[in-house]
Write a protein that holds these residues in place. Sequence first.
Motif, mmCIF file in Angstrom:
data_model
loop_
_atom_site.group_PDB
_atom_site.id
_atom_site.type_symbol
_atom_site.label_atom_id
_atom_site.label_comp_id
_atom_site.label_asym_id
_atom_site.label_seq_id
_atom_site.Cartn_x
_atom_site.Cartn_y
_atom_site.Cartn_z
ATOM 1 N N LEU A 155 40.318 36.585 53.116
ATOM 2 C CA LEU A 155 40.791 37.964 53.002
ATOM 3 C C LEU A 155 40.028 38.658 51.884
ATOM 4 O O LEU A 155 39.928 38.137 50.769
ATOM 5 C CB LEU A 155 42.292 37.980 52.719
ATOM 6 N N PHE A 156 39.498 39.838 52.194
ATOM 7 C CA PHE A 156 38.688 40.597 51.245
ATOM 8 C C PHE A 156 39.275 41.995 51.061
ATOM 9 O O PHE A 156 39.955 42.524 51.946
ATOM 10 C CB PHE A 156 37.247 40.745 51.746
ATOM 11 N N GLY A 157 38.962 42.593 49.916
ATOM 12 C CA GLY A 157 39.331 43.980 49.647
ATOM 13 C C GLY A 157 38.124 44.771 49.191
ATOM 14 O O GLY A 157 37.032 44.232 48.985
ATOM 15 N N LYS B 48 29.234 47.117 37.001
ATOM 16 C CA LYS B 48 30.035 45.914 37.215
ATOM 17 C C LYS B 48 30.530 45.890 38.655
ATOM 18 O O LYS B 48 31.570 46.462 38.987
ATOM 19 C CB LYS B 48 31.206 45.866 36.234
ATOM 20 N N VAL B 49 29.771 45.217 39.496
ATOM 21 C CA VAL B 49 30.090 45.115 40.919
ATOM 22 C C VAL B 49 30.621 43.715 41.194
ATOM 23 O O VAL B 49 29.942 42.714 40.925
ATOM 24 C CB VAL B 49 28.857 45.397 41.790
ATOM 25 N N LEU B 50 31.834 43.640 41.721
ATOM 26 C CA LEU B 50 32.406 42.348 42.080
ATOM 27 C C LEU B 50 31.856 41.883 43.420
ATOM 28 O O LEU B 50 31.686 42.679 44.352
ATOM 29 C CB LEU B 50 33.934 42.438 42.165
ATOM 30 N N VAL B 51 31.587 40.594 43.528
ATOM 31 C CA VAL B 51 31.164 39.995 44.790
ATOM 32 C C VAL B 51 31.924 38.691 44.984
ATOM 33 O O VAL B 51 32.424 38.090 44.028
ATOM 34 C CB VAL B 51 29.643 39.729 44.829
ATOM 35 N N GLN C 128 29.709 37.095 52.274
ATOM 36 C CA GLN C 128 29.642 38.501 52.657
ATOM 37 C C GLN C 128 30.539 38.803 53.847
ATOM 38 O O GLN C 128 30.419 38.189 54.904
ATOM 39 C CB GLN C 128 28.193 38.870 53.000
ATOM 40 N N CYS C 129 31.432 39.775 53.665
ATOM 41 C CA CYS C 129 32.295 40.275 54.736
ATOM 42 C C CYS C 129 32.051 41.774 54.834
ATOM 43 O O CYS C 129 32.406 42.523 53.914
ATOM 44 C CB CYS C 129 33.764 39.977 54.441
ATOM 45 N N PHE D 60 33.271 44.624 52.118
ATOM 46 C CA PHE D 60 34.522 44.205 51.486
ATOM 47 C C PHE D 60 34.150 43.040 50.574
ATOM 48 O O PHE D 60 33.911 41.924 51.039
ATOM 49 C CB PHE D 60 35.548 43.784 52.536
ATOM 50 N N ASP D 61 34.078 43.293 49.278
ATOM 51 C CA ASP D 61 33.501 42.323 48.343
ATOM 52 C C ASP D 61 34.515 41.560 47.507
ATOM 53 O O ASP D 61 34.174 40.525 46.927
ATOM 54 C CB ASP D 61 32.535 43.041 47.385
#
Length: 416
Positions: free
Chosen positions: A96-98, A30-33, A64-65, A75-76
Amino acid sequence: EPHFVQVLPYGPYVYFFFREVAVELSALGKVLVARVARVCRNDRGGSPRVLERRWTSFLKVRLQCSVPGDTVFYFDVLEAVTPPQTLHGRPAVLALFGTQPNRQGHGDMGTIPGSAVCAFYLADVERSFEGPFAESRGATWTPVPEDRVPQPRPGCCAGMGPAAGVVTSGDFPDETLVFAKEHPLLHGAVGPAGGRPLFTRTGTRLTQLAVDTGAGPRGNQTVLFLGAEDGRVLKVLAAAQRPEATHAKALLLEEISLYDPGRSWKCPGARGHGRGQGHGVGAQGRAMAALSPCPRRSCLAARDPYCVWLPSRGCVPFSEDLPSGFQQDVEGSLGISGSCQGATAAADGDEDGDVAHEVRHPGPGAAATVPVPVLVGCVLGAFALGALATGLVATCCQRPAVPKAPPEPPCAPRTP
């Protein structure tokens, strides 16, 4: 389930910014994007046969960042997105990404918690929706060949461009509607302006973003206000150069702790005085900027676009009614020492002094000290000058000698 972060109407479309589990990366778990999706404003749903009462123009693409390098760091997790801004003369959004959550369940963040701010030109976002569609072939996702894409192209708006002959969204051919239903995902991703983030921060999870793209006396500076989950606010000066410039680098100006003001610090270690004064920023950043007064020390070295140095008044917030003659060095071109990177809060031993160009102006009642060699030199010089002056006075005041008259000749003898 997708987590929607922002909805932005722009042009003939409505854009949705959200994060979700990537179906194309299911082999990794489970990869968040981060995603950006687009829908036509005039989309009223499909025909009674396909996509009835459902959007016909819905398409989505990855946002994509990442930090480039030998090993790309992503940072997805999308946290916040600003409304459209004018960045270096071009419409853009800042996001803003984390980092990814810890899938092992040991806390909210992964082993390397961090956050990043990336800018995306809206022209690049629009261009990405013209790219190839993605489809699943077993465990991999590949682009769909262009000759398999029906016309009018799925995602077009009725009555516009390639679909100018289509009256409403329900009039699209069934082939187009079926393809749009089965292929909502586009291949590839929207990259950030300049190919890298504007600002990164490790060890901290940032969750809120406000931006002022018109800061400074000329309105040409960009300041970011970033809120952390632990109650801190980071004030960041974005690089004045375009993000494409390789030497463009953001500067952390200040860190404010809302719950513990004693831990706050301001570049380069000087603290503000008095009550906070609001700066003329945008609506999103005004509340955060009001927390931070201008420093009384190192005014120019602080490089704060909201503060200027006036010789008559010291370091004051910039306003349109200020007299001319103020100074500011946001770009650091004067070479003044002072840096916020890695700085920590430190007590200032002389909080009443004003400093411009790192030259201190003592406040009222400040004691002045003179080095001993200078004092001895002054004493000897005064003694020599006194002796010289005494000699000159004595010479000038002496009465001049009066020359004597020549002696009278002896009297001649009388003649009888």
